[in-house]
Motif scaffolding. Structure first.
Motif, PDB file in Angstrom:
ATOM      1  N   ARG A 185       1.573  -4.910  13.051  1.00 58.96           N
ATOM      2  CA  ARG A 185       0.438  -5.439  12.330  1.00 58.96           C
ATOM      3  C   ARG A 185       0.684  -5.128  10.847  1.00 58.96           C
ATOM      4  NH1 ARG A 185      -4.643  -2.183  13.768  1.00 58.96           N
ATOM      5  NH2 ARG A 185      -5.693  -3.414  11.912  1.00 58.96           N
ATOM      6  N   VAL A 186       1.134  -4.108  10.458  1.00 58.78           N
ATOM      7  CA  VAL A 186       1.941  -3.902   9.232  1.00 58.78           C
ATOM      8  C   VAL A 186       2.851  -4.815   8.562  1.00 58.78           C
ATOM      9  CG1 VAL A 186       2.888  -2.311   7.581  1.00 58.78           C
ATOM     10  CG2 VAL A 186       1.276  -1.327   9.106  1.00 58.78           C
ATOM     11  N   CYS A 187       3.490  -5.209   9.505  1.00 60.49           N
ATOM     12  CA  CYS A 187       4.625  -6.487   9.090  1.00 60.49           C
ATOM     13  C   CYS A 187       3.774  -7.572   8.909  1.00 60.49           C
ATOM     14  CB  CYS A 187       5.765  -6.487  10.142  1.00 60.49           C
ATOM     15  SG  CYS A 187       6.922  -5.091  10.281  1.00 60.49           S
TER      16      CYS A 187
ATOM     17  N   VAL B  75      -2.427   6.579  11.643  1.00 59.92           N
ATOM     18  CA  VAL B  75      -2.077   6.594  10.206  1.00 59.92           C
ATOM     19  C   VAL B  75      -0.877   5.609   9.842  1.00 59.92           C
ATOM     20  CG1 VAL B  75      -1.361   8.447   8.541  1.00 59.92           C
ATOM     21  CG2 VAL B  75      -3.229   9.146  10.361  1.00 59.92           C
ATOM     22  N   VAL B  76      -0.922   5.131   8.772  1.00 54.72           N
ATOM     23  CA  VAL B  76       0.192   4.686   8.144  1.00 54.72           C
ATOM     24  C   VAL B  76       0.495   5.413   7.000  1.00 54.72           C
ATOM     25  CG1 VAL B  76       1.179   2.430   6.946  1.00 54.72           C
ATOM     26  CG2 VAL B  76      -0.290   2.125   9.167  1.00 54.72           C
TER      27      VAL B  76
ATOM     28  N   ARG C 248      10.644  -0.033  -3.309  1.00 55.14           N
ATOM     29  CA  ARG C 248      10.968  -0.025  -2.047  1.00 55.14           C
ATOM     30  C   ARG C 248      10.231   1.007  -1.126  1.00 55.14           C
ATOM     31  NH1 ARG C 248      15.909   1.497  -1.258  1.00 55.14           N
ATOM     32  NH2 ARG C 248      16.008   0.641   0.784  1.00 55.14           N
ATOM     33  N   PHE C 249       9.698   0.902  -0.003  1.00 54.96           N
ATOM     34  CA  PHE C 249       8.803   1.670   0.570  1.00 54.96           C
ATOM     35  C   PHE C 249       9.430   2.263   1.989  1.00 54.96           C
ATOM     36  CE2 PHE C 249       6.032  -0.744  -2.111  1.00 54.96           C
ATOM     37  CZ  PHE C 249       5.338   0.171  -2.799  1.00 54.96           C
ATOM     38  N   SER C 250       9.219   3.318   2.279  1.00 56.55           N
ATOM     39  CA  SER C 250       9.509   3.912   3.825  1.00 56.55           C
ATOM     40  C   SER C 250       7.826   3.834   4.240  1.00 56.55           C
ATOM     41  CB  SER C 250      10.075   5.219   3.949  1.00 56.55           C
ATOM     42  OG  SER C 250      10.168   5.797   5.150  1.00 56.55           O
ATOM     43  N   VAL C 251       7.810   3.038   5.313  1.00 55.77           N
ATOM     44  CA  VAL C 251       6.685   3.080   5.934  1.00 55.77           C
ATOM     45  C   VAL C 251       6.647   3.571   7.397  1.00 55.77           C
ATOM     46  CG1 VAL C 251       4.637   1.696   6.471  1.00 55.77           C
ATOM     47  CG2 VAL C 251       5.920   0.894   4.559  1.00 55.77           C
TER      48      VAL C 251
END
Length: 145
Positions: free
Chosen positions: A89-91, A43-44, A68-71
């Motif tokens: 992968r997200v980066c 999960v992301v 701005r997000f905290s991921v």
């Protein structure tokens, strides 16, 4: 009277684009609870933690939002490297977002404020969490006549 420009929902754009890019991964802003969370792994979670909108002025109606997000990336604790691999992968996908669009808006820029880092979960939860702080700029969708 001028028609106000409605800013796009940057969080929805981020979730939609990451969901399309990350096959087999639940990308959401709200985590499922209990057994549903474990069943949904990997999960992301994308949470908006700030950012401001700007408008260039009356002579140039272009407006943009700069969220701005905290991921956070979650994976089973038994697979020690899975959460870090998911975060990487997200980066990588985040770097490809400029120029991509959804019905809600267009990504015009991105930033990475903090790279993937450990964000420990409570002991014995059975999950590993790696997180980062990412940013983007989004504009309303282009309207063609």
């Amino acid at each position: 009277m001028a028609t106000p420009v409605v800013l796009p929902d940057g969080k929805k754009i981020a979730i939609d684009l990451l969901s399309a890019a990350l096959d087999g991964v639940l990308v959401t802003s709200e985590l499922p609870e209990g057994a549903a969370f474990t069943a949904a792994l990997p999960v992301v979670r994308v949470l908006r933690i700030g950012g401001v909108a700007d408008a260039r002025g009356w002579s140039d109606p272009a407006s943009r939002d700069n969220p701005r997000f905290s991921v956070d990336c979650y994976a089973p604790a038994a697979d020690v490297d899975a959460a870090m691999q998911l975060a990487l992968r997200v980066c990588a996908e985040w770097e490809l977002l400029p120029g991509q669009a959804t019905a809600d808006g267009i990504v015009t820029g991105i930033s990475q404020e903090t790279g993937p880092q450990d964000r420990p979960e409570e002991p014995n939860t059975g999950v590993t969490r790696i997180g980062m702080t990412l940013g983007m700029s989004v504009c309303p969708p282009r309207v063609t006549s």
